[in-house]
Design a protein around this motif. Structure first.
Motif, mmCIF file in Angstrom:
data_model
loop_
_atom_site.group_PDB
_atom_site.id
_atom_site.type_symbol
_atom_site.label_atom_id
_atom_site.label_comp_id
_atom_site.label_asym_id
_atom_site.label_seq_id
_atom_site.Cartn_x
_atom_site.Cartn_y
_atom_site.Cartn_z
ATOM 1 N N SER A 7 8.460 14.364 -10.007
ATOM 2 C CA SER A 7 8.966 15.625 -9.481
ATOM 3 C C SER A 7 8.236 16.777 -10.156
ATOM 4 N N ASP A 8 8.316 17.943 -9.554
ATOM 5 C CA ASP A 8 7.861 19.193 -10.162
ATOM 6 C C ASP A 8 6.456 19.079 -10.763
ATOM 7 N N HIS A 10 3.968 20.971 -9.767
ATOM 8 C CA HIS A 10 3.603 22.383 -9.934
ATOM 9 C C HIS A 10 2.095 22.591 -10.115
ATOM 10 N N ASP A 34 8.498 20.349 -5.234
ATOM 11 C CA ASP A 34 7.694 21.314 -5.980
ATOM 12 C C ASP A 34 6.346 20.723 -6.396
ATOM 13 N N GLY A 59 10.508 21.379 -2.422
ATOM 14 C CA GLY A 59 11.084 22.160 -3.508
ATOM 15 C C GLY A 59 11.112 23.633 -3.167
ATOM 16 N N HIS A 61 9.585 26.130 -4.645
ATOM 17 C CA HIS A 61 8.246 26.730 -4.673
ATOM 18 C C HIS A 61 7.450 26.308 -3.435
ATOM 19 N N HIS A 114 15.983 17.978 -4.046
ATOM 20 C CA HIS A 114 15.298 18.728 -5.099
ATOM 21 C C HIS A 114 16.275 19.219 -6.159
ATOM 22 N N TYR A 123 20.482 24.153 -9.794
ATOM 23 C CA TYR A 123 19.969 23.439 -10.961
ATOM 24 C C TYR A 123 21.045 22.482 -11.492
ATOM 25 N N GLY A 143 15.314 16.761 -8.828
ATOM 26 C CA GLY A 143 14.313 17.418 -9.655
ATOM 27 C C GLY A 143 14.820 18.783 -10.091
ATOM 28 N N HIS A 144 13.927 19.777 -10.026
ATOM 29 C CA HIS A 144 14.251 21.205 -10.142
ATOM 30 C C HIS A 144 14.485 21.697 -11.564
ATOM 31 N N HIS A 146 13.435 20.289 -14.386
ATOM 32 C CA HIS A 146 12.327 19.904 -15.257
ATOM 33 C C HIS A 146 12.831 19.198 -16.521
ATOM 34 N N SER A 163 9.624 16.672 -15.189
ATOM 35 C CA SER A 163 8.521 17.384 -14.538
ATOM 36 C C SER A 163 7.172 16.814 -14.965
#
Length: 219
Positions: A7-8, A10, A34, A59, A61, A114, A123, A143-144, A146, A163
């Motif tokens: 996940s995440d 980024h 994300d 996600g 983002h 997410h 969150y 996720g989300h 981190h 993350s």
């Protein structure tokens, strides 16, 4: 069945490469959203994951990049969104735009969201994990935050693999997890990667330097 869970990401290709190199052989790869945001490789990370993931969700983002909407992001997050909007081509944007907010994988045994099953932007930290989050699935992936964590209940598993590209649980190493669908167990993994090379790429891309410096802190 063994499943890799991430996940995440980024847009941190260096961390993503390290995770995928470290990950043992799995039957499927799942992503809790994300893929883009913050770091300077949004296009490369989308290309890698659209070829490899069996199931993934959108996600916040990701949604910000493809929707064009302005969310209440801080300056680092906003800069990463704008950068990704400029970097992605039409096919990459289309793939992101087609991610659902929730999806079922592994023959109905795993649900991926997410943030939270009822709110993709919420969150859900480990102190809020409970069996009540589970529906008909055996495993809920979120996720989300981190923050890497999982809890095992009689009813199933609630987990966050952490993350890949920007951990926020005090450990700077990239995070992922391995789910054993037969035994219903989770192995949490961390892997070192070259943070200095990401920091240099952040500077060259003209992104806020704090995006890179916070990677060392795992915050």
């Amino acid at each position: 069945m063994k499943v890799g869970v991430i996940s995440d990401v980024h847009a941190n290709r260096v961390a993503l490469d390290a995770v995928l190199d470290d990950m043992p052989a799995v039957d499927a790869l799942l992503c809790a959203g994300d893929v883009v945001g913050y770091n300077p490789w949004p296009a490369e990370c989308v290309d890698i994951l659209r070829d490899r993931v069996a199931a993934s969700v959108m996600g916040n983002h990701d949604r910000a990049v493809v929707s064009g909407a302005v969310f209440s992001f801080n300056s680092m997050a906003s800069a990463g969104v704008e950068y990704a909007r400029d970097e992605l081509n039409d096919l990459q944007r289309e793939w992101l735009a087609n991610r659902p907010t929730s999806t079922i994988a592994c023959d109905g045994r795993v649900r991926i969201v997410h943030g939270h099953p009822d709110d993709p932007d919420y969150y859900t930290y480990p102190d809020e994990f409970s069996s009540e989050l589970l529906g008909d699935e055996d495993v809920l992936v979120m996720g989300h935050t981190h923050v890497q964590h999982h809890d095992v209940y009689d009813e199933g598993i609630v987990m966050n693999p952490g993350s890949v590209g920007q951990p926020r649980d005090g450990d700077s190493r990239a995070a992922y997890a391995i789910l054993d669908g037969d035994e219903l167990t989770v192995e949490e993994h961390r892997v070192n990667y070259n943070i200095e090379s990401v920091q240099e790429a952040v500077r060259k891309a003209g992104l806020p330097e704090r995006i890179g410096s916070r990677l060392v802190e795992g915050r």
